[in-house]
Design a protein around this motif. Structure first.
Motif, PDB file in Angstrom:
ATOM      1  N   ALA A   1       0.835  -1.202   0.000  1.00 49.52           N
ATOM      2  CA  ALA A   1       0.000   0.000   0.000  1.00 49.52           C
ATOM      3  C   ALA A   1       0.870   1.252   0.000  1.00 49.52           C
ATOM      4  N   LEU A   2       0.373   2.272  -0.670  1.00 50.04           N
ATOM      5  CA  LEU A   2       0.988   3.600  -0.675  1.00 50.04           C
ATOM      6  C   LEU A   2      -0.037   4.577  -0.137  1.00 50.04           C
ATOM      7  N   VAL A   3       0.337   5.322   0.883  1.00 52.33           N
ATOM      8  CA  VAL A   3      -0.548   6.321   1.475  1.00 52.33           C
ATOM      9  C   VAL A   3       0.043   7.693   1.190  1.00 52.33           C
ATOM     10  N   LEU A   4      -0.613   8.443   0.312  1.00 50.59           N
ATOM     11  CA  LEU A   4      -0.178   9.787  -0.077  1.00 50.59           C
ATOM     12  C   LEU A   4      -1.006  10.816   0.672  1.00 50.59           C
ATOM     13  N   TRP A   5      -0.338  11.895   1.132  1.00 50.25           N
ATOM     14  CA  TRP A   5      -1.064  12.884   1.938  1.00 50.25           C
ATOM     15  C   TRP A   5      -0.540  14.286   1.648  1.00 50.25           C
ATOM     16  N   GLY A   6      -1.453  15.203   1.366  1.00 51.08           N
ATOM     17  CA  GLY A   6      -1.076  16.594   1.211  1.00 51.08           C
ATOM     18  C   GLY A   6      -0.738  17.220   2.551  1.00 51.08           C
ATOM     19  N   SER A   7       0.394  17.892   2.630  1.00 55.23           N
ATOM     20  CA  SER A   7       0.833  18.455   3.910  1.00 55.23           C
ATOM     21  C   SER A   7      -0.088  19.552   4.417  1.00 55.23           C
ATOM     22  N   GLU A   8      -0.838  20.181   3.504  1.00 55.97           N
ATOM     23  CA  GLU A   8      -1.695  21.309   3.888  1.00 55.97           C
ATOM     24  C   GLU A   8      -3.165  20.920   3.938  1.00 55.97           C
ATOM     25  N   ASP A   9      -3.443  19.634   4.027  1.00 54.53           N
ATOM     26  CA  ASP A   9      -4.834  19.181   4.096  1.00 54.53           C
ATOM     27  C   ASP A   9      -5.465  19.681   5.397  1.00 54.53           C
ATOM     28  N   THR A  10      -6.567  20.412   5.276  1.00 52.01           N
ATOM     29  CA  THR A  10      -7.288  20.882   6.461  1.00 52.01           C
ATOM     30  C   THR A  10      -8.544  20.060   6.716  1.00 52.01           C
ATOM     31  N   VAL A  11      -8.890  19.157   5.794  1.00 49.45           N
ATOM     32  CA  VAL A  11     -10.029  18.264   5.992  1.00 49.45           C
ATOM     33  C   VAL A  11      -9.623  17.109   6.899  1.00 49.45           C
TER      34      VAL A  11
ATOM     35  N   HIS B   1      -6.178  18.629   0.253  1.00 48.58           N
ATOM     36  CA  HIS B   1      -6.939  17.398   0.435  1.00 48.58           C
ATOM     37  C   HIS B   1      -6.937  16.536  -0.824  1.00 48.58           C
ATOM     38  N   LEU B   2      -6.821  17.157  -1.978  1.00 45.43           N
ATOM     39  CA  LEU B   2      -6.641  16.425  -3.228  1.00 45.43           C
ATOM     40  C   LEU B   2      -5.346  16.951  -3.850  1.00 45.43           C
ATOM     41  N   PRO B   3      -4.200  16.412  -3.442  1.00 45.36           N
ATOM     42  CA  PRO B   3      -2.920  17.037  -3.788  1.00 45.36           C
ATOM     43  C   PRO B   3      -2.575  17.045  -5.274  1.00 45.36           C
ATOM     44  N   ILE B   4      -3.328  16.288  -6.091  1.00 50.50           N
ATOM     45  CA  ILE B   4      -3.087  16.411  -7.543  1.00 50.50           C
ATOM     46  C   ILE B   4      -3.499  17.785  -8.056  1.00 50.50           C
ATOM     47  N   ARG B   5      -4.256  18.527  -7.280  1.00 46.40           N
ATOM     48  CA  ARG B   5      -4.603  19.884  -7.701  1.00 46.40           C
ATOM     49  C   ARG B   5      -3.404  20.832  -7.565  1.00 46.40           C
ATOM     50  N   GLU B   6      -2.724  20.752  -6.416  1.00 50.08           N
ATOM     51  CA  GLU B   6      -1.650  21.714  -6.153  1.00 50.08           C
ATOM     52  C   GLU B   6      -0.268  21.180  -6.518  1.00 50.08           C
ATOM     53  N   GLN B   7      -0.081  19.877  -6.383  1.00 50.64           N
ATOM     54  CA  GLN B   7       1.268  19.308  -6.512  1.00 50.64           C
ATOM     55  C   GLN B   7       1.238  18.023  -7.335  1.00 50.64           C
ATOM     56  N   ALA B   8       0.642  18.088  -8.508  1.00 53.44           N
ATOM     57  CA  ALA B   8       0.499  16.889  -9.340  1.00 53.44           C
ATOM     58  C   ALA B   8       1.833  16.209  -9.653  1.00 53.44           C
ATOM     59  N   PRO B   9       2.904  16.942 -10.035  1.00 55.82           N
ATOM     60  CA  PRO B   9       4.164  16.239 -10.356  1.00 55.82           C
ATOM     61  C   PRO B   9       4.692  15.398  -9.197  1.00 55.82           C
ATOM     62  N   ALA B  10       4.601  15.903  -7.980  1.00 56.43           N
ATOM     63  CA  ALA B  10       5.090  15.145  -6.831  1.00 56.43           C
ATOM     64  C   ALA B  10       4.234  13.900  -6.585  1.00 56.43           C
ATOM     65  N   VAL B  11       2.927  14.046  -6.740  1.00 50.92           N
ATOM     66  CA  VAL B  11       2.041  12.894  -6.581  1.00 50.92           C
ATOM     67  C   VAL B  11       2.341  11.840  -7.633  1.00 50.92           C
TER      68      VAL B  11
END
Length: 241
Positions: A186-196, A222-232
């Motif tokens: 499993a891979l758990v990806l998380w946006g550092s600025e998620d406020t949800v 909360h959906l990091p492909i919006r802000e940081q798609a290349p890193a995701v």
């Protein structure tokens, strides 16, 4: 080539599924904003040699949710039937937010071992002490500007549909103790600025999975492909390879 399927799961329940690309199969499960919110992720997976099945959860985008489809586990059974009807094995399941919860339930119920990998992106599901789901502000029902990447907030009626699956607490108190049953990588990806759902929730989620890697996406929400798609995409490609 993209094909839109209408799959009869059972009488009274048809599932709308977008099927595109060729290669190893990926089942992509969206969150509350709907299937458009994961379109960039689907496009990336297709471009890197995957077949992507993107279903619309019953109740989203003018589809019908039968009244007895009233839990995340029940939704997971729908997706188990979908994989069976398509005869798919060695499937990677990717779920964002609410879709991540459905992905976990699907893996836990996968007696036929059709699923080989799991990816969770800012996923809800377990009750983790000290952490809760904080719905967006301003209140749901004030949609933002809709765009090709699904950047609008979910309208209010979708939160009603969401709660029909999740209950008002938006968690399952028993799920955390069942997570050791997820035996696939499993891979758990998380946006550092998620406020949800803050990153501490994600770290605890990953720690409860026996074979999970946690990756924090700096600057992601909360959906990091919006802000940081290349890193995701970089983290995802490494995991899938």
């Amino acid at each position: 080539m993209t094909t839109m399927h209408t799959v009869g799961i059972r009488p009274g329940l048809e599932l709308r599924v977008r099927d595109a690309g060729q290669g190893p199969a990926v089942l992509l499960l969206h969150g509350a904003p709907g299937p458009a919110s994961v379109t960039p992720l689907a496009h990336h997976l297709i471009s890197t040699g995957h077949r992507v099945l993107s279903p619309t959860h019953p109740g989203w985008d003018f589809t019908t949710r039968p009244e007895d489809l009233d839990s995340v586990a029940a939704l997971a059974r729908v997706y188990h039937e979908l994989l069976a009807q398509f005869g798919l094995r060695d499937v990677t399941v990717i779920g964002t937010s609410f879709g991540g919860w459905a992905a976990v339930e699907l893996v836990l119920a996968d007696q036929e071992k059709r699923i080989s990998k799991l990816v969770l992106m800012n996923a809800i599901g377990p009750e983790i002490p000290g952490h809760s789901v904080t719905l967006p502000s301003p209140p749901p029902g004030t949609p933002g500007p809709a765009g090709a990447e699904g950047r609008s907030d979910p309208p209010a009626h979708l939160f009603t549909t969401l709660h029909a699956y999740t209950g008002p607490a938006m968690n399952d108190p028993g799920l955390l103790t069942r997570l050791p049953g997820v035996q696939c990588p499993a891979l758990v990806l998380w946006g550092s600025e998620d406020t949800v759902i803050i990153p501490g929730f994600g770290r605890a989620y990953a720690a409860a999975l026996p074979h999970a890697e946690f990756v924090l996406i700096p600057g992601g929400g909360h959906l990091p492909i919006r802000e940081q798609a290349p890193a995701v995409f970089a983290a995802l490609d490494t995991f899938l390879s």
